[in-house]
Design a protein around this motif. Structure first.
Motif, PDB file in Angstrom:
ATOM      1  N   GLY A  24      23.956  -6.622   0.097  1.00 47.01           N
ATOM      2  CA  GLY A  24      24.555  -7.935   0.313  1.00 47.01           C
ATOM      3  C   GLY A  24      23.686  -9.091  -0.145  1.00 47.01           C
ATOM      4  N   PHE A  25      22.412  -8.818  -0.437  1.00 47.39           N
ATOM      5  CA  PHE A  25      21.507  -9.877  -0.869  1.00 47.39           C
ATOM      6  C   PHE A  25      21.779 -10.225  -2.331  1.00 47.39           C
ATOM      7  CE2 PHE A  25      17.661 -10.042   2.142  1.00 47.39           C
ATOM      8  CZ  PHE A  25      18.472  -9.815   3.243  1.00 47.39           C
ATOM      9  N   LYS A  26      21.919 -11.514  -2.605  1.00 48.17           N
ATOM     10  CA  LYS A  26      22.111 -11.956  -3.973  1.00 48.17           C
ATOM     11  C   LYS A  26      20.793 -11.897  -4.734  1.00 48.17           C
ATOM     12  CE  LYS A  26      25.822 -15.193  -2.743  1.00 48.17           C
ATOM     13  NZ  LYS A  26      26.254 -16.610  -2.778  1.00 48.17           N
ATOM     14  N   LYS A  27      20.878 -11.579  -6.038  1.00 45.61           N
ATOM     15  CA  LYS A  27      19.694 -11.534  -6.883  1.00 45.61           C
ATOM     16  C   LYS A  27      19.804 -12.575  -7.986  1.00 45.61           C
ATOM     17  CE  LYS A  27      18.512  -6.635  -6.293  1.00 45.61           C
ATOM     18  NZ  LYS A  27      18.195  -5.365  -7.002  1.00 45.61           N
ATOM     19  N   CYS A  28      18.667 -13.098  -8.394  1.00 46.76           N
ATOM     20  CA  CYS A  28      18.607 -14.052  -9.492  1.00 46.76           C
ATOM     21  C   CYS A  28      17.581 -13.560 -10.495  1.00 46.76           C
ATOM     22  CB  CYS A  28      18.194 -15.435  -8.990  1.00 46.76           C
ATOM     23  SG  CYS A  28      19.305 -16.146  -7.748  1.00 46.76           S
ATOM     24  N   ASN A  29      17.993 -13.326 -11.740  1.00 49.83           N
ATOM     25  CA  ASN A  29      17.004 -12.948 -12.732  1.00 49.83           C
ATOM     26  C   ASN A  29      16.262 -14.197 -13.211  1.00 49.83           C
ATOM     27  OD1 ASN A  29      18.535 -14.218 -14.804  1.00 49.83           O
ATOM     28  ND2 ASN A  29      19.775 -12.377 -15.035  1.00 49.83           N
ATOM     29  N   LEU A  30      15.241 -13.996 -14.033  1.00 46.17           N
ATOM     30  CA  LEU A  30      14.387 -15.116 -14.418  1.00 46.17           C
ATOM     31  C   LEU A  30      15.139 -16.197 -15.187  1.00 46.17           C
ATOM     32  CD1 LEU A  30      11.119 -13.220 -15.379  1.00 46.17           C
ATOM     33  CD2 LEU A  30      11.628 -14.464 -13.276  1.00 46.17           C
ATOM     34  N   LYS A  31      16.157 -15.832 -15.935  1.00 49.74           N
ATOM     35  CA  LYS A  31      16.952 -16.837 -16.645  1.00 49.74           C
ATOM     36  C   LYS A  31      17.793 -17.662 -15.679  1.00 49.74           C
ATOM     37  CE  LYS A  31      17.315 -14.322 -21.023  1.00 49.74           C
ATOM     38  NZ  LYS A  31      18.231 -13.719 -22.026  1.00 49.74           N
ATOM     39  N   GLN A  32      18.372 -16.992 -14.676  1.00 52.20           N
ATOM     40  CA  GLN A  32      19.186 -17.715 -13.694  1.00 52.20           C
ATOM     41  C   GLN A  32      18.339 -18.627 -12.817  1.00 52.20           C
ATOM     42  OE1 GLN A  32      20.953 -14.130 -11.998  1.00 52.20           O
ATOM     43  NE2 GLN A  32      22.982 -14.842 -12.614  1.00 52.20           N
ATOM     44  N   ILE A  33      17.088 -18.255 -12.574  1.00 54.19           N
ATOM     45  CA  ILE A  33      16.211 -19.071 -11.742  1.00 54.19           C
ATOM     46  C   ILE A  33      16.055 -20.468 -12.328  1.00 54.19           C
ATOM     47  CG2 ILE A  33      13.784 -19.355 -11.042  1.00 54.19           C
ATOM     48  CD1 ILE A  33      13.687 -16.358 -10.583  1.00 54.19           C
ATOM     49  N   SER A  34      16.007 -20.560 -13.669  1.00 52.97           N
ATOM     50  CA  SER A  34      15.821 -21.856 -14.310  1.00 52.97           C
ATOM     51  C   SER A  34      17.022 -22.778 -14.148  1.00 52.97           C
ATOM     52  CB  SER A  34      15.519 -21.665 -15.803  1.00 52.97           C
ATOM     53  OG  SER A  34      16.623 -21.048 -16.458  1.00 52.97           O
ATOM     54  N   SER A  35      18.159 -22.241 -13.685  1.00 56.91           N
ATOM     55  CA  SER A  35      19.352 -23.070 -13.509  1.00 56.91           C
ATOM     56  C   SER A  35      19.279 -23.929 -12.248  1.00 56.91           C
ATOM     57  CB  SER A  35      20.601 -22.180 -13.435  1.00 56.91           C
ATOM     58  OG  SER A  35      20.630 -21.481 -12.198  1.00 56.91           O
ATOM     59  N   HIS A  36      18.339 -23.649 -11.360  1.00 61.92           N
ATOM     60  CA  HIS A  36      18.135 -24.396 -10.113  1.00 61.92           C
ATOM     61  C   HIS A  36      19.317 -24.266  -9.143  1.00 61.92           C
ATOM     62  CE1 HIS A  36      14.553 -26.186 -11.855  1.00 61.92           C
ATOM     63  NE2 HIS A  36      15.264 -26.615 -12.879  1.00 61.92           N
ATOM     64  N   GLN A  37      20.221 -23.338  -9.392  1.00 58.70           N
ATOM     65  CA  GLN A  37      21.360 -23.158  -8.501  1.00 58.70           C
ATOM     66  C   GLN A  37      21.377 -21.780  -7.876  1.00 58.70           C
ATOM     67  OE1 GLN A  37      24.796 -24.049 -10.914  1.00 58.70           O
ATOM     68  NE2 GLN A  37      24.479 -26.257 -10.814  1.00 58.70           N
ATOM     69  N   CYS A  38      21.037 -20.755  -8.646  1.00 57.99           N
ATOM     70  CA  CYS A  38      21.152 -19.390  -8.146  1.00 57.99           C
ATOM     71  C   CYS A  38      20.197 -19.126  -6.987  1.00 57.99           C
ATOM     72  CB  CYS A  38      20.878 -18.391  -9.271  1.00 57.99           C
ATOM     73  SG  CYS A  38      21.023 -16.654  -8.757  1.00 57.99           S
ATOM     74  N   LEU A  39      18.927 -19.490  -7.142  1.00 59.52           N
ATOM     75  CA  LEU A  39      17.916 -19.132  -6.146  1.00 59.52           C
ATOM     76  C   LEU A  39      18.124 -19.816  -4.791  1.00 59.52           C
ATOM     77  CD1 LEU A  39      15.566 -17.246  -5.856  1.00 59.52           C
ATOM     78  CD2 LEU A  39      14.038 -19.053  -6.650  1.00 59.52           C
ATOM     79  N   PRO A  40      18.437 -21.134  -4.728  1.00 60.75           N
ATOM     80  CA  PRO A  40      18.711 -21.728  -3.413  1.00 60.75           C
ATOM     81  C   PRO A  40      19.847 -21.030  -2.682  1.00 60.75           C
ATOM     82  CG  PRO A  40      18.380 -23.443  -5.038  1.00 60.75           C
ATOM     83  CD  PRO A  40      18.455 -22.148  -5.794  1.00 60.75           C
ATOM     84  N   ASN A  41      20.916 -20.710  -3.409  1.00 61.94           N
ATOM     85  CA  ASN A  41      22.049 -20.026  -2.790  1.00 61.94           C
ATOM     86  C   ASN A  41      21.670 -18.630  -2.326  1.00 61.94           C
ATOM     87  OD1 ASN A  41      23.703 -22.234  -3.267  1.00 61.94           O
ATOM     88  ND2 ASN A  41      24.466 -21.445  -5.213  1.00 61.94           N
ATOM     89  N   ALA A  42      20.865 -17.925  -3.126  1.00 59.26           N
ATOM     90  CA  ALA A  42      20.471 -16.562  -2.777  1.00 59.26           C
ATOM     91  C   ALA A  42      19.591 -16.551  -1.529  1.00 59.26           C
ATOM     92  CB  ALA A  42      19.735 -15.921  -3.949  1.00 59.26           C
ATOM     93  N   ILE A  43      18.638 -17.478  -1.457  1.00 56.55           N
ATOM     94  CA  ILE A  43      17.738 -17.530  -0.300  1.00 56.55           C
ATOM     95  C   ILE A  43      18.489 -17.951   0.947  1.00 56.55           C
ATOM     96  CG2 ILE A  43      15.771 -18.783   0.675  1.00 56.55           C
ATOM     97  CD1 ILE A  43      14.538 -18.761  -2.127  1.00 56.55           C
ATOM     98  N   GLU A  44      19.350 -18.945   0.823  1.00 55.72           N
ATOM     99  CA  GLU A  44      20.165 -19.378   1.965  1.00 55.72           C
ATOM    100  C   GLU A  44      21.026 -18.235   2.482  1.00 55.72           C
ATOM    101  OE1 GLU A  44      24.017 -22.256   2.345  1.00 55.72           O
ATOM    102  OE2 GLU A  44      22.244 -23.125   1.379  1.00 55.72           O
ATOM    103  N   SER A  45      21.639 -17.489   1.577  1.00 61.13           N
ATOM    104  CA  SER A  45      22.481 -16.361   1.967  1.00 61.13           C
ATOM    105  C   SER A  45      21.657 -15.277   2.649  1.00 61.13           C
ATOM    106  CB  SER A  45      23.191 -15.793   0.742  1.00 61.13           C
ATOM    107  OG  SER A  45      23.916 -14.621   1.050  1.00 61.13           O
TER     108      SER A  45
END
Length: 245
Positions: A24-45
């Motif tokens: 159920g944990f969301k993952k962000c690859n290194l390219k998605q991390i640079s979007s500044h959207q994937c990682l905040p959502n993944a950590i919050e989730s």
């Protein structure tokens, strides 16, 4: 600031090796991390999903987070007191929202900015010292409530290899706690002398911002250690590639 966290760290985790992140944990690859959207959502989730123990990661529940013992000397200007908290239950993480999460692989740092609207600590306490030049003491039950707490958290990582895979470990952490509101209640102050307790509580409430700023570094250091201990147990069990896959 002096603090005792050995009991805390020992009780927050169980032994588990070779784990993977829950599905159920969301993952962000290194390219998605640079979007500044994937990682905040993944950590919050992920924070919200940690409302029950995880055998795979060897973690206890975050809602509430139970801290059996915390001893600290807090304050250096308005407050000079030793506080002992037992059976502390920290709640409110299920309401967490994260506006920022930036991971820098080159510098190996992670910067987080999250808000916990109702960061509440319920506990049994023992305390003795001075508050605003007034001698204070007591033991009983109590709670602190930090409203709209701006949690800023920075992790600095090291890197090592284990069984052919790359793992991270935390070599430094810094927590910043900036609540907009602060409320509290402490029972049995002055060993039940209600008149003295009411007078001190009024002084505390009238000077809450100044008093909080005085004790804030000690609480930031203590809770920074607690949060790092939790995150460290994930990092030492899950390879880097499986976190950012």
């Amino acid at each position: 600031m002096r603090y005792l966290l050995a009991t805390i760290c020992a009780s927050l985790v169980a032994i588990s090796f070779g784990a993977k992140l829950p599905t159920g944990f969301k993952k962000c690859n290194l390219k998605q991390i640079s979007s500044h959207q994937c990682l905040p959502n993944a950590i919050e989730s992920a924070i919200k999903q940690m409302n029950r123990p995880s055998k795979k990661l060897g973690l206890v529940s975050l809602e509430p987070l139970v801290i059996p013992l915390m001893i600290m000397d807090a304050g250096n200007q308005f407050v000079t007191a030793q506080h002992t908290y037992k059976n502390m239950r920290v709640s409110g993480f299920n309401e967490t929202t994260c506006s920022k999460a930036e991971f820098n692989y080159t510098e190996k740092t992670l910067n987080l900015e999250c808000v916990v609207p109702h960061f509440r600590m319920d506990f049994n306490y023992e305390g003795r010292g001075q508050i605003m030049m007034i001698s204070a003491y007591g033991n009983g039950t109590g709670w602190f409530l930090l409203g709209d707490n701006q949690l800023g958290l920075t992790f600095k990582f090291g890197e090592y290899e284990k069984k052919g895979k790359t793992y991270f470990n935390i070599i430094h952490q810094e927590l910043r706690m900036q609540p907009k509101d602060f409320d509290f209640d402490l029972q049995n102050m002055f060993d039940g002398d209600e008149q003295s307790a009411d007078r001190l509580k009024q002084i505390l409430k009238e000077n809450a911002p100044e008093l909080y700023e005085d004790v804030r570094p000690g609480y930031e250091e203590a809770f920074g250690k607690v949060f790092a201990s939790i995150f460290e147990k994930i990092l030492e069990r899950v390879p880097f590639v499986d976190i950012f896959g």
